[in-house]
Design an enzyme around this catalytic site. Structure first.
Site, PDB file in Angstrom:
ATOM      1  N   SER A  50      53.101  -6.682  -3.207  1.00 39.71           N
ATOM      2  CA  SER A  50      52.047  -6.878  -4.217  1.00 39.71           C
ATOM      3  C   SER A  50      51.383  -8.236  -4.023  1.00 39.71           C
ATOM      4  CB  SER A  50      52.650  -6.791  -5.623  1.00 39.71           C
ATOM      5  OG  SER A  50      53.444  -7.946  -5.859  1.00 39.71           O
ATOM      6  N   ASP A  88      50.186  -3.345  -2.145  1.00 37.72           N
ATOM      7  CA  ASP A  88      50.242  -2.646  -3.426  1.00 37.72           C
ATOM      8  C   ASP A  88      49.205  -3.262  -4.378  1.00 37.72           C
ATOM      9  OD1 ASP A  88      51.370  -0.841  -5.206  1.00 37.72           O
ATOM     10  OD2 ASP A  88      52.919  -2.249  -5.893  1.00 37.72           O
ATOM     11  N   ASN A 273      55.953   5.570  -5.899  1.00 39.19           N
ATOM     12  CA  ASN A 273      56.139   4.113  -5.947  1.00 39.19           C
ATOM     13  C   ASN A 273      57.317   3.708  -6.821  1.00 39.19           C
ATOM     14  OD1 ASN A 273      53.808   3.923  -4.484  1.00 39.19           O
ATOM     15  ND2 ASN A 273      52.794   2.499  -5.882  1.00 39.19           N
ATOM     16  N   ILE A 274      58.171   2.874  -6.248  1.00 40.06           N
ATOM     17  CA  ILE A 274      59.366   2.429  -6.964  1.00 40.06           C
ATOM     18  C   ILE A 274      59.521   0.927  -6.803  1.00 40.06           C
ATOM     19  CG2 ILE A 274      61.899   2.594  -7.038  1.00 40.06           C
ATOM     20  CD1 ILE A 274      61.433   5.543  -5.928  1.00 40.06           C
TER      21      ILE A 274
HETATM   22  P1  13P Z   1      57.650   1.045 -11.344  1.00 36.82           P
HETATM   23  O1  13P Z   1      57.427  -0.140 -12.239  1.00 36.82           O
HETATM   24  O2  13P Z   1      57.827   2.304 -12.124  1.00 36.82           O
HETATM   25  O3  13P Z   1      58.755   0.816 -10.373  1.00 36.82           O
HETATM   26  O4  13P Z   1      56.294   1.262 -10.500  1.00 36.82           O
HETATM   27  C1  13P Z   1      56.075   0.549  -9.335  1.00 36.82           C
HETATM   28  C2  13P Z   1      54.685   0.708  -8.839  1.00 36.82           C
HETATM   29  O5  13P Z   1      53.934   1.585  -9.189  1.00 36.82           O
HETATM   30  C3  13P Z   1      54.239  -0.269  -7.846  1.00 36.82           C
HETATM   31  O6  13P Z   1      52.895  -0.126  -7.530  1.00 36.82           O
HETATM   32  O1  G3H Z   2      52.863  -2.061  -9.800  1.00 40.40           O
HETATM   33  C1  G3H Z   2      53.209  -3.201  -9.608  1.00 40.40           C
HETATM   34  C2  G3H Z   2      54.431  -3.529  -8.830  1.00 40.40           C
HETATM   35  O2  G3H Z   2      55.589  -3.158  -9.516  1.00 40.40           O
HETATM   36  C3  G3H Z   2      54.404  -4.956  -8.416  1.00 40.40           C
HETATM   37  O3  G3H Z   2      54.683  -5.787  -9.473  1.00 40.40           O
HETATM   38  O4  G3H Z   2      52.873  -7.500  -9.448  1.00 40.40           O
HETATM   39  O5  G3H Z   2      55.106  -7.921 -10.533  1.00 40.40           O
HETATM   40  O6  G3H Z   2      54.908  -7.821  -8.035  1.00 40.40           O
HETATM   41  P1  G3H Z   2      54.364  -7.368  -9.365  1.00 40.40           P
HETATM   42 ZN    ZN Z   3      51.683   0.551  -9.126  1.00 42.92          ZN
END
Ligand code: 13P
Ligand code: G3H
Ligand code: ZN
Length: 328
Positions: A50, A88, A273-274
């Site tokens: 991310s 991401d 996505n996890i």
């Molecule tokens: P979760 O917070 O459900 O793990 O989703 C992660 C996600 O969508 C990252 O883009």
């Molecule tokens: O959807 C978001 C992801 O879980 C990434 O989260 O922006 O806190 O790294 P973050």
């Molecule tokens: Zn996401």
């Protein structure tokens, strides 16, 4: 073996009725724990980064760690284990460009909060640059609720994807996959108590079911096209209970039931996505470790079981939720 795009992975997943796991990586132990599970289970997968993680760990560290994981997988596995490196929730053309120039094989441009035509315009610009560089693009239509570092949408501001929009969006942008909103949500607190019912025996929240009617309608309008689900952690209650037992406070943390994700993976959903479940597994393990070994202060002492907890959690997902074991 090299880092690959998701094109072939998604085609096989679509045809085979399974999904690819896309796991967020933030540090070395997470980067190691995911392929550790995937090698044993011969599972293709996506490691994603991310904007917040890039700010935390720096692009070059993340890229080198992932390249090391790919090299290690090649040596350990002795077979080609496909790994995608994905941005991401890219929120600008510049961020996407920087990741493309820096070696990622896939980027997401997320302008789902903008009006339709503006979302199309910026997505198209990213697609043109990405495709010129051999990189694939995920875009998003509809808005998920939930809170992360860089993603913060209230339940009132969230909106389901409108199936009548998807064909035009994909045609005009040329994107390679599409994230849609069918009731999943980011973070460990996906639903308020008011949105859920409560299990009379356990007292735990039971979330509202995903909108499979929307997914089916989208799939009908985009035959063969890979669909992505964000916010798809299941928030395993054994981790929440462990965290609460060892000094944490996460009341009413609730996720998406695994069997609903499995159902989505059998259809058009090719990427799930996890992130939150990785955080929960690692945090639960570390809290337990410190509770049982209050004298420990060497990070290797608590990060070794932490990494093993990531591996075990990912292995469970690959087999029971994604169904992608044995597909590499
Ligand atoms: P979760 O917070 O459900 O793990 O989703 C992660 C996600 O969508 C990252 O883009
Ligand atoms: O959807 C978001 C992801 O879980 C990434 O989260 O922006 O806190 O790294 P973050
Ligand atoms: Zn996401």
């Amino acid at each position: 073996m090299a880092i690959v795009t998701s094109t072939e992975m998604f085609k096989k997943a679509y045809d085979g009725g399974y999904a690819i796991g896309a796991f967020n990586v933030n540090n070395m132990e997470i980067v190691q724990g995911i392929p550790d599970a995937a090698i044993e289970l011969r599972a293709p997968h996506i490691l994603k980064v991310s904007k917040g993680t890039r700010n935390y760990a720096k692009h070059v560290y993340l890229m080198k760690l992932i390249e090391a994981a790919v090299a290690d997988a090649e040596q350990t596995a002795g077979f080609d284990l496909p790994i995608v490196v994905h941005l991401d929730h890219g929120d600008s053309f510049e961020l996407c460009k920087s990741c493309i120039d820096g070696g990622f094989s896939s980027v997401m441009i997320d302008k789902s909060g903008l009006p339709f035509d503006e979302n199309i315009a910026i997505t198209k610009k990213v697609v043109e640059y990405a495709h010129d560089h051999g990189v694939v693009v995920e875009a998003e239509l509809g808005t998920l609720a939930g809170v992360e570092d860089e993603v913060n949408v209230s339940a009132e501001d969230s909106s389901y994807t409108r199936p009548e929009d998807v064909q035009e969006f994909v045609e005009r942008t040329g994107c390679d996959s599409l994230a849609i909103a069918i009731g999943t949500s980011h973070g460990a607190y996906k639903f308020t108590a008011a949105q859920c019912t409560r299990d009379p025996v356990t007292g735990k929240l039971v979330p509202p079911p995903l909108r499979f009617d929307i997914l089916d309608e989208v799939a009908k309008r985009l035959p063969g096209f890979p669909i992505v689900l964000h916010g798809s952690s299941s928030v395993p209650q054994q981790f929440v209970d462990m965290i609460n037992k060892y000094g944490g406070r996460m009341p009413d943390a609730v996720g998406i039931p695994e069997e609903q994700l499995r159902q989505a993976a059998r259809g058009a959903v090719c990427k799930i996505n996890i992130d939150s479940d990785l955080r929960l597994a690692l945090t639960a393990s570390i809290r337990e470790h410190f509770a049982e070994h209050p004298d420990h202060f060497d990070p290797r002492q608590y990060l070794t079981p932490g990494r093993a907890a990531i591996k075990a959690m990912v292995a469970h997902k690959l087999v029971n939720v994604l169904g992608c074991d044995g597909k590499a």
